[in-house]
Scaffold this motif. Structure first.
Motif, PDB file in Angstrom:
ATOM      1  N   ASN A  28      -7.224   3.959  28.985  1.00  0.00           N
ATOM      2  CA  ASN A  28      -6.824   2.616  29.399  1.00  0.00           C
ATOM      3  C   ASN A  28      -7.513   2.171  30.685  1.00  0.00           C
ATOM      4  O   ASN A  28      -7.490   0.982  31.025  1.00  0.00           O
ATOM      5  CB  ASN A  28      -5.308   2.549  29.565  1.00  0.00           C
ATOM      6  CG  ASN A  28      -4.601   2.546  28.229  1.00  0.00           C
ATOM      7  OD1 ASN A  28      -4.719   1.601  27.455  1.00  0.00           O
ATOM      8  ND2 ASN A  28      -3.869   3.616  27.942  1.00  0.00           N
ATOM      9  N   LEU A  29      -8.134   3.112  31.382  1.00  0.00           N
ATOM     10  CA  LEU A  29      -8.925   2.741  32.550  1.00  0.00           C
ATOM     11  C   LEU A  29     -10.072   1.817  32.155  1.00  0.00           C
ATOM     12  O   LEU A  29     -10.572   1.045  32.977  1.00  0.00           O
ATOM     13  CB  LEU A  29      -9.468   3.990  33.244  1.00  0.00           C
ATOM     14  CG  LEU A  29      -8.432   4.857  33.969  1.00  0.00           C
ATOM     15  CD1 LEU A  29      -9.087   6.136  34.491  1.00  0.00           C
ATOM     16  CD2 LEU A  29      -7.793   4.079  35.118  1.00  0.00           C
ATOM     17  N   ALA A  61      -6.236  -6.688  32.728  1.00  0.00           N
ATOM     18  CA  ALA A  61      -5.709  -5.575  33.519  1.00  0.00           C
ATOM     19  C   ALA A  61      -4.303  -5.202  33.072  1.00  0.00           C
ATOM     20  O   ALA A  61      -3.951  -4.016  32.991  1.00  0.00           O
ATOM     21  CB  ALA A  61      -5.713  -5.945  35.003  1.00  0.00           C
ATOM     22  N   LEU A  62      -3.479  -6.204  32.771  1.00  0.00           N
ATOM     23  CA  LEU A  62      -2.115  -5.945  32.324  1.00  0.00           C
ATOM     24  C   LEU A  62      -2.086  -5.222  30.980  1.00  0.00           C
ATOM     25  O   LEU A  62      -1.183  -4.412  30.717  1.00  0.00           O
ATOM     26  CB  LEU A  62      -1.330  -7.256  32.231  1.00  0.00           C
ATOM     27  CG  LEU A  62      -0.991  -7.916  33.572  1.00  0.00           C
ATOM     28  CD1 LEU A  62      -0.351  -9.284  33.354  1.00  0.00           C
ATOM     29  CD2 LEU A  62      -0.060  -7.023  34.391  1.00  0.00           C
ATOM     30  N   ILE A  63      -3.068  -5.497  30.125  1.00  0.00           N
ATOM     31  CA  ILE A  63      -3.164  -4.752  28.863  1.00  0.00           C
ATOM     32  C   ILE A  63      -3.349  -3.273  29.153  1.00  0.00           C
ATOM     33  O   ILE A  63      -2.701  -2.415  28.540  1.00  0.00           O
ATOM     34  CB  ILE A  63      -4.332  -5.290  28.012  1.00  0.00           C
ATOM     35  CG1 ILE A  63      -3.993  -6.669  27.440  1.00  0.00           C
ATOM     36  CG2 ILE A  63      -4.661  -4.322  26.866  1.00  0.00           C
ATOM     37  CD1 ILE A  63      -5.157  -7.347  26.744  1.00  0.00           C
ATOM     38  N   GLY A  66      -0.011  -1.935  30.582  1.00  0.00           N
ATOM     39  CA  GLY A  66       1.021  -1.852  29.549  1.00  0.00           C
ATOM     40  C   GLY A  66       0.761  -0.728  28.571  1.00  0.00           C
ATOM     41  O   GLY A  66       1.668   0.045  28.221  1.00  0.00           O
ATOM     42  N   SER A  67      -0.481  -0.618  28.127  1.00  0.00           N
ATOM     43  CA  SER A  67      -0.840   0.454  27.204  1.00  0.00           C
ATOM     44  C   SER A  67      -0.732   1.812  27.888  1.00  0.00           C
ATOM     45  O   SER A  67      -0.287   2.795  27.279  1.00  0.00           O
ATOM     46  CB  SER A  67      -2.258   0.232  26.675  1.00  0.00           C
ATOM     47  OG  SER A  67      -2.622   1.227  25.757  1.00  0.00           O
ATOM     48  N   GLY A  68      -1.130   1.862  29.160  1.00  0.00           N
ATOM     49  CA  GLY A  68      -1.004   3.114  29.902  1.00  0.00           C
ATOM     50  C   GLY A  68       0.438   3.556  30.014  1.00  0.00           C
ATOM     51  O   GLY A  68       0.746   4.753  29.905  1.00  0.00           O
ATOM     52  N   PHE A  80       6.809  -2.250  23.939  1.00  0.00           N
ATOM     53  CA  PHE A  80       6.877  -3.706  24.005  1.00  0.00           C
ATOM     54  C   PHE A  80       5.833  -4.254  24.978  1.00  0.00           C
ATOM     55  O   PHE A  80       5.138  -5.229  24.683  1.00  0.00           O
ATOM     56  CB  PHE A  80       8.269  -4.156  24.436  1.00  0.00           C
ATOM     57  CG  PHE A  80       8.348  -5.633  24.751  1.00  0.00           C
ATOM     58  CD1 PHE A  80       8.434  -6.568  23.733  1.00  0.00           C
ATOM     59  CD2 PHE A  80       8.310  -6.075  26.065  1.00  0.00           C
ATOM     60  CE1 PHE A  80       8.476  -7.929  24.016  1.00  0.00           C
ATOM     61  CE2 PHE A  80       8.359  -7.427  26.368  1.00  0.00           C
ATOM     62  CZ  PHE A  80       8.439  -8.356  25.338  1.00  0.00           C
ATOM     63  N   LEU A  81       5.707  -3.638  26.156  1.00  0.00           N
ATOM     64  CA  LEU A  81       4.715  -4.080  27.130  1.00  0.00           C
ATOM     65  C   LEU A  81       3.305  -3.974  26.559  1.00  0.00           C
ATOM     66  O   LEU A  81       2.470  -4.866  26.761  1.00  0.00           O
ATOM     67  CB  LEU A  81       4.813  -3.253  28.411  1.00  0.00           C
ATOM     68  CG  LEU A  81       6.055  -3.446  29.280  1.00  0.00           C
ATOM     69  CD1 LEU A  81       5.977  -2.545  30.501  1.00  0.00           C
ATOM     70  CD2 LEU A  81       6.213  -4.902  29.696  1.00  0.00           C
TER      71      LEU A  81
END
Length: 222
Positions: A28-29, A61-63, A66-68, A80-81
């Motif tokens: 996710n980085l 960045a929020l993706i 959230g995935s992290g 959900f995030l």
């Protein structure tokens, strides 16, 4: 499913724990790197620095965050995030595409978001909308954008077909990698979901950067 329920959906995760999906988490980085690169690209659109494009960088960045969270905490609320920020980016991008590439004023361009939501709901009804099938509308959308730009009578738009063609191809590969994660598990224990993250970061950067380049062409008129 309760928001605190434990979720084990991926090949790499074999037990609970924050470090049970190291590759899925660390990959996710790529979203964070893509977000920083996109933010810096928007800064170069001076004197006009469109807030909508800064917004895409923030959502990118929020993706990643959230995935992290999902691939470390692995609960319902973290999932959900993960899904929420991806969905927001896609819908906002539809709006930005209509405005920056076709000059649709913002008040009308925002109708693209519920329009895509309706299309997404229709596709979910047709395909079941679970797993990788939930991303088919995004793939179709990218293909439609590519075709629309390719057949445009405006040479300034036609050249963007390469950006969106590359993004469509990369997303097709990405979606395939997401789909085979469990299938390859017996022979490749980390699975392929971390590659889904890596390719998606490239896809989102490509479409975001295309919008930035387009906005730069229109500066300072916009």
């Amino acid at each position: 499913m309760a928001w605190t329920d434990y979720i084990d959906d991926y090949c790499e995760r074999t037990e609970p724990g924050l470090l049970a999906e190291p590759l899925n988490a660390l990959s996710n980085l790529a979203f964070i790197v893509a977000a920083i690169a996109l933010w810096l690209a928007v800064r170069k659109t001076a004197p006009a620095r469109p807030g909508s494009l800064y917004g895409l960088a923030v959502l990118l960045a929020l993706i990643g965050l959230g995935s992290g969270a999902f691939h470390t905490i692995a609960t319902g609320w973290a999932q959900f995030l993960d899904v929420f920020f991806i969905a927001v980016f896609i819908h906002v991008y539809v709006v930005c595409f209509l405005h920056w590439f076709y000059g649709v004023r913002w008040s009308l361009a925002w109708l693209g978001a519920p329009g895509f939501a309706l299309f997404n709901a229709l596709m979910a009804w047709v395909t079941g909308g679970e797993g990788s099938a939930s991303y088919f509308p995004a793939l179709i959308g990218l293909a439609v954008f590519t075709i629309a730009l390719s057949v445009s009578k405006d040479p300034a738009l036609v050249r963007y077909r390469l950006w969106f063609g590359a993004a469509t191809g990369a997303f097709a590969v990405s979606l395939t990698l997401r789909s085979v994660d469990i299938a390859v598990c017996p022979t490749f224990t980390p699975g392929t979901h971390f590659l889904w993250h890596s390719f998606n970061a490239v896809v989102l950067y490509l479409v975001g950067r295309a919008a930035v380049v387009r906005a730069r062409e229109l500066t300072p008129e916009v």
